[in-house]
Write an enzyme that holds these catalytic residues in place. Structure first.
Site, PDB file in Angstrom:
ATOM      1  N   LYS A   7       0.844  -1.207   0.000  1.00  0.00           N
ATOM      2  CA  LYS A   7       0.000   0.000   0.000  1.00  0.00           C
ATOM      3  C   LYS A   7       0.871   1.246   0.000  1.00  0.00           C
ATOM      4  CE  LYS A   7      -2.163   3.611   1.999  1.00  0.00           C
ATOM      5  NZ  LYS A   7      -1.625   4.699   2.860  1.00  0.00           N
ATOM      6  N   GLY A  10      -0.321   9.277  -0.191  1.00  0.00           N
ATOM      7  CA  GLY A  10       0.210  10.512   0.354  1.00  0.00           C
ATOM      8  C   GLY A  10       1.368  11.089  -0.432  1.00  0.00           C
ATOM      9  N   GLY A  41      -4.228  10.880  -0.165  1.00  0.00           N
ATOM     10  CA  GLY A  41      -4.815  11.940   0.646  1.00  0.00           C
ATOM     11  C   GLY A  41      -4.281  13.325   0.349  1.00  0.00           C
ATOM     12  N   ASP A 157      -5.539   2.280   3.947  1.00  0.00           N
ATOM     13  CA  ASP A 157      -4.918   1.241   4.763  1.00  0.00           C
ATOM     14  C   ASP A 157      -5.905   0.095   5.001  1.00  0.00           C
ATOM     15  OD1 ASP A 157      -2.340   2.474   5.257  1.00  0.00           O
ATOM     16  OD2 ASP A 157      -3.411   3.924   6.478  1.00  0.00           O
ATOM     17  N   LYS A 212      -3.045   3.535  10.490  1.00  0.00           N
ATOM     18  CA  LYS A 212      -2.122   2.569   9.901  1.00  0.00           C
ATOM     19  C   LYS A 212      -1.902   1.381  10.831  1.00  0.00           C
ATOM     20  CE  LYS A 212       0.384   6.143   7.369  1.00  0.00           C
ATOM     21  NZ  LYS A 212      -0.353   5.906   6.112  1.00  0.00           N
TER      22      LYS A 212
END
Length: 249
Positions: A7, A10, A41, A157, A212
């Site tokens: 994953k 950001g 994000g 996440d 997370k």
């Protein structure tokens, strides 16, 4: 070997050469199937602000109202997803851009206060397994849909944890920190649920790291093995189990 689910999100999406190096490392993995799950994000925040919408979050999770949902979907399932797929193809990979809504998992609304944010329910590994068997790299965005056909934004996440659960895969969550740090900013190589609870109570684990760690702990419990939190700044974090923090089930 078990599939590997990685994953990202950001800041790495705007990290230029660091992103290229990371994607190159993913494409270079040949000893096992790989799935890339992504959020985005920071990019979503930029798009919302350009549209005059102030981003809102609670405990590190995004609140997605009706006005922002089309922009969130377009950014995550559109721009970011297809950009990642295009870059991986240019690097010699065989990516397939998808979202959770593309036959992977259903979701239900998380609650009125969250707007169009969802919680994942049941899912299927059928499509992902077919792609992996064909040598493709699924690139999965965190946009899901309800059984009624409504699009819902999922924390990336949690999306990665669900994909790993469906595939019985190993999971690595990459962020801009090398793992979970203690109060002195030193890396903690491994954590149990009790360790995590204590660090949360002390305020050492806070903000976005709570999400997370919770996602890693959830996935570890579902998979029955450790999930790793590591940094995208070092491409070796993908395959080197000694890097990052192992979250034990």
């Amino acid at each position: 070997m078990k599939p590997l689910v990685v994953k990202i999100g950001g800041a790495v999406l705007d990290a230029g050469q660091a992103l290229e190096s990371l994607l190159s490392a993913l494409v270079a993995v040949k000893d096992r199937p790989v799935v890339l799950v992504h959020g985005g994000g920071d990019r979503v925040d930029q798009v919302l602000k350009q549209a005059g919408i102030e981003p809102r979050k609670f405990n590190g999770k995004r609140i997605t109202d009706a006005a922002s949902l089309p922009l969130v979907v377009g950014t995550l399932a559109g721009e970011i997803n297809k950009t990642l797929a295009a870059k991986m193809r240019a690097l010699g990979g065989e990516p397939v851009g998808l979202s959770l809504a593309d036959g992977i998992a259903f979701a239900e609304p998380a609650g009125e206060e969250w707007g169009a944010v969802g919680v994942l329910t049941e899912g299927s590994d059928t499509l992902l397994s077919l792609l992996l068997q064909g040598g493709f790299i699924p690139v999965v965005s965190s946009i899901a849909a309800s059984k009624g056909g409504d699009l819902l934004n999922i924390n990336a996440d949690e999306a990665a944890a669900k994909v790993a659960e469906l595939l019985d895969a190993e999971l690595v969550l990459l962020s801009d920190v090398p793992g979970v740090l203690d109060g002195n900013k030193q890396l903690l190589p491994s954590l149990t649920a009790a360790d995590i609870a204590a660090l949360k109570a002390d305020g050492v684990i806070n903000g976005g790291m709570v999400v997370k760690v919770d996602a890693a702990l959830f996935a570890a419990g579902k998979l029955g093995r450790a999930v790793r939190l590591a940094s995208w700044r070092d491409p070796q974090s993908i395959s080197n189990a000694a890097l990052g923090t192992q979250i034990a089930p």
